[in-house]
Write an enzyme that holds these catalytic residues in place. Structure first.
Site, PDB file in Angstrom:
ATOM      1  N   CYS A   7       8.060  -6.635   9.926  1.00 10.01           N
ATOM      2  CA  CYS A   7       7.203  -5.778   9.102  1.00 10.01           C
ATOM      3  C   CYS A   7       7.393  -6.246   7.674  1.00 10.01           C
ATOM      4  O   CYS A   7       8.520  -6.530   7.254  1.00 10.01           O
ATOM      5  CB  CYS A   7       7.613  -4.310   9.252  1.00 10.01           C
ATOM      6  SG  CYS A   7       6.809  -3.193   8.073  1.00 10.01           S
TER       7      CYS A   7
ATOM      8  N   CYS B 220       0.383  -7.253   6.563  1.00  7.06           N
ATOM      9  CA  CYS B 220       0.905  -6.184   7.413  1.00  7.06           C
ATOM     10  C   CYS B 220       0.919  -6.680   8.848  1.00  7.06           C
ATOM     11  O   CYS B 220      -0.122  -7.117   9.361  1.00  7.06           O
ATOM     12  CB  CYS B 220       0.015  -4.952   7.289  1.00  7.06           C
ATOM     13  SG  CYS B 220       0.365  -3.659   8.493  1.00  7.06           S
ATOM     14  N   ASN B 221       2.074  -6.644   9.487  1.00  9.57           N
ATOM     15  CA  ASN B 221       2.180  -7.102  10.874  1.00  9.57           C
ATOM     16  C   ASN B 221       1.365  -6.240  11.823  1.00  9.57           C
ATOM     17  O   ASN B 221       0.662  -6.749  12.701  1.00  9.57           O
ATOM     18  CB  ASN B 221       3.644  -7.086  11.319  1.00  9.57           C
ATOM     19  CG  ASN B 221       4.452  -8.218  10.729  1.00  9.57           C
ATOM     20  OD1 ASN B 221       4.605  -9.269  11.337  1.00  9.57           O
ATOM     21  ND2 ASN B 221       4.966  -8.019   9.533  1.00  9.57           N
TER      22      ASN B 221
ATOM     23  N   ASP C 121      -2.213  -3.927   2.626  1.00  6.32           N
ATOM     24  CA  ASP C 121      -1.236  -3.330   3.538  1.00  6.32           C
ATOM     25  C   ASP C 121      -1.457  -1.825   3.461  1.00  6.32           C
ATOM     26  O   ASP C 121      -2.209  -1.344   2.609  1.00  6.32           O
ATOM     27  CB  ASP C 121       0.183  -3.711   3.075  1.00  6.32           C
ATOM     28  CG  ASP C 121       1.294  -3.243   4.022  1.00  6.32           C
ATOM     29  OD1 ASP C 121       0.970  -2.835   5.148  1.00  6.32           O
ATOM     30  OD2 ASP C 121       2.468  -3.293   3.627  1.00  6.32           O
ATOM     31  N   SER C 122      -0.798  -1.062   4.329  1.00  2.06           N
ATOM     32  CA  SER C 122      -0.919   0.395   4.215  1.00  2.06           C
ATOM     33  C   SER C 122      -0.049   0.924   3.079  1.00  2.06           C
ATOM     34  O   SER C 122      -0.307   1.989   2.536  1.00  2.06           O
ATOM     35  CB  SER C 122      -0.533   1.079   5.527  1.00  2.06           C
ATOM     36  OG  SER C 122       0.833   0.857   5.823  1.00  2.06           O
TER      37      SER C 122
END
Length: 265
Positions: A184, A73-74, A9-10
């Site tokens: 999210c 992560c969406n 994910d970020s």
């Protein structure tokens, strides 16, 4: 064999997905990368998201034989899945907003999609709504602020209540909204706060369990009789900043042995 699962994910929101999978597959070997050099993904172009996805998976796969990658992560999942599936042979599981279950459970047929701006604006999400929620009114809030608030909560344990209210204020007086999609992976971490601020909403849809079931179905896990060597759960970041040591402590609390810099050089 312990299956090795990479999640990325970020930020650290993808830990909600990791937690759900770990409850289903407690004996798997987990790697987690948060791409903090490019946080938040909602502010990045599609080309950058694809490029980062391939680089991260490629680099980690060079050192660790991966059995599966979960794009936790969406925002990234709405863009990068085809590129990853084309390049890598192991299964790639994405995280997309739970439009279908939300439409099925809503009694008023009014659902809210709470996601990042990037996710809310993607054509892929519009297609999901057209396919599964054609008979529903879908209200959307696209927010980067809430992602930042969750990262702050992970680091400090505190949520800025005023800023949180600003994000969802338009829904507090909505007469028929009864279902909210947490679109999210960060947002389940403030589910309790959202429930308090939106008392008329009956259902908050969190994708974690559905993804865990999907991962479990794709992997046949076998518990080794003897402990395997070199199977420590490890976390990676893509930039060292002033929060590095604080994040390392957090990742250790989530069951990771250490936090390493993922060096692309």
């Amino acid at each position: 064999m312990k299956p090795t699962i990479l999640l990325y994910d970020s930020g650290m929101g993808g830990l909600t997905i990791y937690d759900a999978i770990r409850q289903t597959l407690p004996n798997a070997h987990y790697l987690y990368c948060f791409d903090n050099a490019y946080f938040p993904y909602s502010e990045r172009s599609e080309n950058v998201l694809i490029e980062q996805a391939v680089k991260i998976v490629q680099k980690i796969a060079e050192k660790y034989p991966l059995d599966m990658v979960v794009v936790a992560c969406n925002t990234a999942s709405t863009v990068v899945l085809p590129a990853l599936r084309e390049k890598f042979a192991f299964p790639i599981v994405g995280t997309v907003p739970a439009i279908k279950p939300a439409a099925a459970i809503s009694q008023t047929k009014t659902i809210g999609l709470l996601a990042t701006k990037g996710t809310v604006e993607r054509p892929y999400v519009a297609e999901l709504i057209e396919k599964y929620a054609k008979d529903c009114i879908v209200e959307k809030i696209g927010t980067t602020t809430l992602v930042e608030l969750v990262e702050e909560k992970i680091r400090t344990g505190q949520v800025d209540q005023e800023r949180l209210i600003e994000v969802i204020a338009e829904w507090q007086t909505h007469p028929t909204l009864d279902t909210v999609i947490l679109g999210c992976t960060h947002f389940p971490l403030v589910k309790q706060e959202l429930q308090q601020l939106l008392p008329n909403v009956k259902y908050f849809i969190d994708p974690g369990n559905g993804i865990a079931n999907r991962v479990s179905a794709l992997l046949s896990e076998s518990v080794p009789e003897e402990p395997e060597q070199n199977k420590e759960n490890i976390a990676f970041c893509t930039k060292i900043d002033e929060e590095f040591f604080k994040r390392e402590v957090i990742m250790q609390q989530w069951g990771f042995k250490r936090l390493e810099l993922l060096n692309f050089l």
